[in-house]
Design an enzyme around this catalytic site. Structure first.
Site, PDB file in Angstrom:
ATOM      1  N   LYS A  32      36.819  31.830  34.523  1.00 15.61           N
ATOM      2  CA  LYS A  32      36.326  33.259  33.561  1.00 15.61           C
ATOM      3  C   LYS A  32      36.832  34.556  34.478  1.00 15.61           C
ATOM      4  O   LYS A  32      36.709  35.563  33.738  1.00 15.61           O
ATOM      5  CB  LYS A  32      34.666  33.276  34.217  1.00 15.61           C
ATOM      6  CG  LYS A  32      34.060  32.318  33.183  1.00 15.61           C
ATOM      7  CD  LYS A  32      34.152  32.779  31.642  1.00 15.61           C
ATOM      8  CE  LYS A  32      33.787  31.577  30.456  1.00 15.61           C
ATOM      9  NZ  LYS A  32      35.339  30.997  29.908  1.00 15.61           N
ATOM     10  N   TYR A  86      38.009  18.392  35.820  1.00 13.55           N
ATOM     11  CA  TYR A  86      37.105  18.957  36.702  1.00 13.55           C
ATOM     12  C   TYR A  86      36.405  17.708  37.427  1.00 13.55           C
ATOM     13  O   TYR A  86      35.808  17.066  36.570  1.00 13.55           O
ATOM     14  CB  TYR A  86      35.994  19.811  36.301  1.00 13.55           C
ATOM     15  CG  TYR A  86      36.542  21.099  35.738  1.00 13.55           C
ATOM     16  CD1 TYR A  86      36.570  22.121  36.641  1.00 13.55           C
ATOM     17  CD2 TYR A  86      37.008  21.337  34.560  1.00 13.55           C
ATOM     18  CE1 TYR A  86      37.053  23.509  36.193  1.00 13.55           C
ATOM     19  CE2 TYR A  86      37.493  22.683  33.906  1.00 13.55           C
ATOM     20  CZ  TYR A  86      37.465  23.666  34.951  1.00 13.55           C
ATOM     21  OH  TYR A  86      38.117  24.782  34.497  1.00 13.55           O
ATOM     22  N   HIS A 137      44.893  23.921  24.769  1.00  8.36           N
ATOM     23  CA  HIS A 137      43.941  22.530  25.299  1.00  8.36           C
ATOM     24  C   HIS A 137      42.651  22.794  24.175  1.00  8.36           C
ATOM     25  O   HIS A 137      41.920  23.818  24.034  1.00  8.36           O
ATOM     26  CB  HIS A 137      43.260  22.935  26.689  1.00  8.36           C
ATOM     27  CG  HIS A 137      44.451  22.683  27.778  1.00  8.36           C
ATOM     28  ND1 HIS A 137      44.128  22.450  29.001  1.00  8.36           N
ATOM     29  CD2 HIS A 137      45.875  22.626  27.725  1.00  8.36           C
ATOM     30  CE1 HIS A 137      45.161  22.146  29.771  1.00  8.36           C
ATOM     31  NE2 HIS A 137      46.094  22.183  28.922  1.00  8.36           N
ATOM     32  N   PRO A 158      35.676  30.222  40.738  1.00 10.34           N
ATOM     33  CA  PRO A 158      36.611  30.093  39.824  1.00 10.34           C
ATOM     34  C   PRO A 158      36.353  28.808  38.651  1.00 10.34           C
ATOM     35  O   PRO A 158      37.102  28.610  37.827  1.00 10.34           O
ATOM     36  CB  PRO A 158      38.013  29.968  40.523  1.00 10.34           C
ATOM     37  CG  PRO A 158      37.469  29.279  42.122  1.00 10.34           C
ATOM     38  CD  PRO A 158      36.301  30.040  42.155  1.00 10.34           C
ATOM     39  N   TYR A 198      32.722  27.841  27.930  1.00 16.92           N
ATOM     40  CA  TYR A 198      34.096  27.758  28.469  1.00 16.92           C
ATOM     41  C   TYR A 198      35.170  28.244  27.612  1.00 16.92           C
ATOM     42  O   TYR A 198      36.206  28.995  28.273  1.00 16.92           O
ATOM     43  CB  TYR A 198      34.364  26.104  28.279  1.00 16.92           C
ATOM     44  CG  TYR A 198      35.487  25.986  29.375  1.00 16.92           C
ATOM     45  CD1 TYR A 198      35.392  25.720  30.826  1.00 16.92           C
ATOM     46  CD2 TYR A 198      36.790  25.467  29.114  1.00 16.92           C
ATOM     47  CE1 TYR A 198      36.427  25.695  31.821  1.00 16.92           C
ATOM     48  CE2 TYR A 198      38.029  25.467  29.712  1.00 16.92           C
ATOM     49  CZ  TYR A 198      37.695  25.384  30.949  1.00 16.92           C
ATOM     50  OH  TYR A 198      38.797  25.203  31.896  1.00 16.92           O
TER      51      TYR A 198
HETATM   52  P1  RFL Z   1      43.464  41.866  41.251  1.00 14.92           P
HETATM   53  O1  RFL Z   1      44.357  40.678  40.464  1.00 14.92           O
HETATM   54  O2  RFL Z   1      43.004  41.657  42.529  1.00 14.92           O
HETATM   55  O3  RFL Z   1      44.381  43.180  41.185  1.00 14.92           O
HETATM   56  C1  RFL Z   1      44.031  44.274  41.818  1.00 14.92           C
HETATM   57  C2  RFL Z   1      45.393  44.961  42.140  1.00 14.92           C
HETATM   58  O4  RFL Z   1      44.930  46.356  42.865  1.00 14.92           O
HETATM   59  C3  RFL Z   1      45.520  46.560  44.131  1.00 14.92           C
HETATM   60  N1  RFL Z   1      45.024  47.276  45.006  1.00 14.92           N
HETATM   61  C4  RFL Z   1      45.204  48.793  45.091  1.00 14.92           C
HETATM   62  N2  RFL Z   1      45.943  49.561  44.605  1.00 14.92           N
HETATM   63  C5  RFL Z   1      46.179  50.661  45.151  1.00 14.92           C
HETATM   64  N3  RFL Z   1      45.166  51.170  46.225  1.00 14.92           N
HETATM   65  C6  RFL Z   1      44.505  50.451  46.877  1.00 14.92           C
HETATM   66  N4  RFL Z   1      43.552  50.994  47.807  1.00 14.92           N
HETATM   67  C7  RFL Z   1      44.360  49.059  46.339  1.00 14.92           C
HETATM   68  N5  RFL Z   1      43.472  47.945  46.579  1.00 14.92           N
HETATM   69  C8  RFL Z   1      44.040  47.007  45.872  1.00 14.92           C
HETATM   70  C9  RFL Z   1      45.823  45.000  44.603  1.00 14.92           C
HETATM   71  O5  RFL Z   1      47.029  45.089  45.425  1.00 14.92           O
HETATM   72  C10 RFL Z   1      46.024  44.365  43.125  1.00 14.92           C
HETATM   73  O6  RFL Z   1      47.432  44.292  42.842  1.00 14.92           O
HETATM   74  O7  RFL Z   1      42.323  42.310  40.117  1.00 14.92           O
HETATM   75  P2  RFL Z   1      42.136  42.311  38.641  1.00 14.92           P
HETATM   76  O8  RFL Z   1      43.646  42.841  37.840  1.00 14.92           O
HETATM   77  O9  RFL Z   1      41.002  42.765  38.178  1.00 14.92           O
HETATM   78  O10 RFL Z   1      42.513  40.776  38.035  1.00 14.92           O
HETATM   79  C11 RFL Z   1      41.343  39.815  38.270  1.00 14.92           C
HETATM   80  C12 RFL Z   1      42.056  38.460  38.594  1.00 14.92           C
HETATM   81  O11 RFL Z   1      42.925  38.458  39.432  1.00 14.92           O
HETATM   82  C13 RFL Z   1      41.149  37.456  39.032  1.00 14.92           C
HETATM   83  O12 RFL Z   1      39.631  37.629  38.294  1.00 14.92           O
HETATM   84  C14 RFL Z   1      41.383  36.146  38.648  1.00 14.92           C
HETATM   85  O13 RFL Z   1      42.575  35.500  39.300  1.00 14.92           O
HETATM   86  C15 RFL Z   1      40.246  35.016  39.064  1.00 14.92           C
HETATM   87  N6  RFL Z   1      40.650  33.647  38.785  1.00 14.92           N
HETATM   88  C16 RFL Z   1      40.439  32.682  37.559  1.00 14.92           C
HETATM   89  N7  RFL Z   1      40.366  33.683  36.343  1.00 14.92           N
HETATM   90  C17 RFL Z   1      40.336  33.017  35.209  1.00 14.92           C
HETATM   91  O14 RFL Z   1      39.928  33.749  34.258  1.00 14.92           O
HETATM   92  N8  RFL Z   1      40.804  31.870  35.030  1.00 14.92           N
HETATM   93  C18 RFL Z   1      41.405  30.901  36.280  1.00 14.92           C
HETATM   94  O15 RFL Z   1      41.505  29.959  35.891  1.00 14.92           O
HETATM   95  C19 RFL Z   1      41.082  31.611  37.337  1.00 14.92           C
HETATM   96  N9  RFL Z   1      41.490  30.887  38.194  1.00 14.92           N
HETATM   97  C20 RFL Z   1      41.162  32.921  39.980  1.00 14.92           C
HETATM   98  C21 RFL Z   1      41.525  31.421  39.863  1.00 14.92           C
HETATM   99  C22 RFL Z   1      41.083  33.507  41.255  1.00 14.92           C
HETATM  100  C23 RFL Z   1      41.508  32.434  42.188  1.00 14.92           C
HETATM  101  N10 RFL Z   1      41.428  33.365  43.384  1.00 14.92           N
HETATM  102  C24 RFL Z   1      42.525  32.914  44.530  1.00 14.92           C
HETATM  103  C25 RFL Z   1      40.559  34.332  43.956  1.00 14.92           C
HETATM  104  C26 RFL Z   1      41.914  30.589  40.836  1.00 14.92           C
HETATM  105  C27 RFL Z   1      41.807  31.075  42.187  1.00 14.92           C
HETATM  106  C28 RFL Z   1      42.091  30.099  43.110  1.00 14.92           C
HETATM  107  C1  PHB Z   2      43.985  27.096  37.629  1.00 13.96           C
HETATM  108  O1  PHB Z   2      44.906  26.447  36.765  1.00 13.96           O
HETATM  109  O2  PHB Z   2      44.149  27.526  38.502  1.00 13.96           O
HETATM  110  C2  PHB Z   2      42.384  26.914  37.269  1.00 13.96           C
HETATM  111  C3  PHB Z   2      42.053  26.393  36.183  1.00 13.96           C
HETATM  112  C4  PHB Z   2      40.688  26.126  35.794  1.00 13.96           C
HETATM  113  C5  PHB Z   2      39.804  26.780  36.537  1.00 13.96           C
HETATM  114  C6  PHB Z   2      40.266  27.542  37.744  1.00 13.96           C
HETATM  115  C7  PHB Z   2      41.615  27.620  38.084  1.00 13.96           C
HETATM  116  O3  PHB Z   2      38.599  26.641  36.621  1.00 13.96           O
END
Ligand code: RFL
Ligand code: PHB
Length: 394
Positions: free
Chosen positions: A297, A201, A72, A293, A385
């Site tokens: 980031k 957005y 993008h 989110p 961004y």
């Molecule tokens: P995770 O992905 O939570 O993984 C942690 C893992 O540890 C396990 N765990 C354990 N294992 C052993 N013993 C225990 N006691 C444990 N406790 C937990 C868990 O089961 C899991 O598998 O953390 P990690 O690896 O640091 O990754 C972080 C990312 O997942 C998170 O920051 C992103 O998903 C955030 N996020 C976004 N980030 C972006 O950079 N760009 C995006 O577009 C974006 N969109 C989002 C998002 C997060 C969202 N939600 C649902 C929170 C959109 C959403 C809706």
């Molecule tokens: C997504 O595609 O899930 C997404 C994209 C942009 C954001 C957050 C989530 O800022």
């Protein structure tokens, strides 16, 4: 059992760290509480900074994001019924972001780990961390009713916001937290994205909306909802109607709807734990910090923590240099706070807040108007961004 680095958590942070260490000849074992399928079933991030894509290449898993990621050059902001492009590529001297789902990135890393025959213990229960203040840390866990112990040199707490690693050091941590008074209802649907070239957005009187994608045939959409809202109250029809009302008429007319294959509500939070190193235990990714989110980031910050941590550990093993380990917490926190600031700002700009009042509303409108008409303001948005460089401010 013995390893050099015991990694807790097989999310993106743990898997990426494991792969980068393996490439440098450092053994590691990952302990994950859930099954692999469960980890892959969590629909989360979608947008990768170039530095994250580069790291995937460094880890040897960049081929699929290159082939399938959608690059993008711009994002769009919708307010007062009109769409305004922010040309992030032009404003940053050529930087871009890539739409590629966290599920795919996780799958790529899991497959590479399996192909290399690296040990991952799924369904590891009751993980406990010991002696990380000494030279000989240990990790214990239970599997199939038996207790196991791993002796290691370092422990990487990559176990997310609800993990055991930060909990273990909670008396030594200062926590900074803000919980926002709304959540995001997100849906995934196998329909072409309404805006394949730019994430949209939206800020409308009915609340925030976001049009994103996972591929040219799979869309990801979100709308702001009250914190106490329930997924069951949202039929597919209600979701699509609501989304259409929150974007401009042209986009609304072009949204292709269909049955949703996932629907969930996520709360929004800003959170930072300090410090992120405790002797031979390090926290990385969501274990140490959460961003709302809105700025995309979270996953990118997790990747940059892992870059700093893997570099520090590789220097330690290869050259006996401890500087990277000693400065890990301070260096990553400098970057984390800047991403926290950006994510908080973008959340404040794009959502409707229940208690901001008429003046808050007018100030937000003025800021949006300024943002899309000032090259200086648009550039500030764009450079954050696409992601600040790893060595920003150093
Ligand atoms: P995770 O992905 O939570 O993984 C942690 C893992 O540890 C396990 N765990 C354990 N294992 C052993 N013993 C225990 N006691 C444990 N406790 C937990 C868990 O089961 C899991 O598998 O953390 P990690 O690896 O640091 O990754 C972080 C990312 O997942 C998170 O920051 C992103 O998903 C955030 N996020 C976004 N980030 C972006 O950079 N760009 C995006 O577009 C974006 N969109 C989002 C998002 C997060 C969202 N939600 C649902 C929170 C959109 C959403 C809706
Ligand atoms: C997504 O595609 O899930 C997404 C994209 C942009 C954001 C957050 C989530 O800022």
């Amino acid at each position: 059992m013995r390893t050099q680095v015991a990694i807790i958590g097989a999310g993106p942070s743990g898997l990426l760290l494991g792969q980068l260490l393996h490439k440098a000849g450092i053994d590691n074992i990952i302990l994950e509480r859930q099954t692999g399928d469960y980890v892959l079933g969590r629909i989360r991030a979608g947008i990768l900074e170039q530095t994250t894509v580069d790291l995937l290449h460094e880890a040897g898993v960049g081929h699929r994001v290159d082939a399938e990621g959608i690059v993008h050059h711009a994002i769009e902001l919708v307010f007062e019924g009109k769409r305004h492009p922010i040309h992030v590529h032009d404003l940053t001297g050529g930087k871009v972001v890539t739409a590629y789902g966290q599920t795919e990135l996780t799958r790529d890393l899991m497959e590479a780990r399996e192909a290399a025959g690296l040990p991952t213990v799924y369904e590891a229960a009751n993980v406990t961390l010991h002696d990380f203040d000494s030279q000989s840390p240990r990790v214990r866990y239970e599997k199939d009713g038996q207790t196991h112990e791993i002796a290691c040199d370092f422990i990487a707490g990559c176990d997310g916001f609800h993990g055991v690693s930060r909990e273990t050091v909670k008396d030594k941590v200062t926590e900074y937290e803000k919980v926002y008074p709304f959540g995001w209802l997100g849906v995934l649907a196998d329909v072409p994205p309404v805006s394949p070239h730019a994430i949209v957005y939206g800020n409308s009187a009915r609340g925030f909306s976001l049009c994103s994608m996972r591929s040219l045939t799979r869309s990801r959409y979100y709308v702001q909802v009250p914190l106490d809202d329930k997924v069951e109250a949202w039929s597919d029809e209600r979701f699509w109607d609501e989304l259409r009302r929150r974007v401009d008429p042209d986009l609304a007319a072009r949204i292709v709807t269909g049955p949703t294959i996932e629907k969930s509500i996520a709360p929004l939070r800003s959170f930072v734990a300090e410090p992120l190193r405790f002797g031979r235990l390090f926290l990385a990714g969501d274990a140490g910090h959460i961003v709302p989110p809105t700025g995309a980031k979270g996953l990118n910050l997790a990747a940059s923590d892992v870059k700093f941590l893997s570099t520090a550990l590789i220097e330690f093993y290869k050259d006996k240099i401890e500087a990277g380990i000693d400065t890990y917490s301070d260096r990553v926190l400098k970057r984390i706070w800047k991403a926290e600031r950006f994510s908080w700002w973008m959340t404040s700009l794009m959502h409707r807040f229940p208690d901001s009042g008429e003046i808050g509303q007018r100030l937000q409108e003025a800021e949006l108007d300024y943002l899309v008409n000032s090259v200086a303001a648009s550039t500030t948005l764009a450079e954050n961004y696409v992601g600040l460089p790893f060595d920003f401010g150093e």
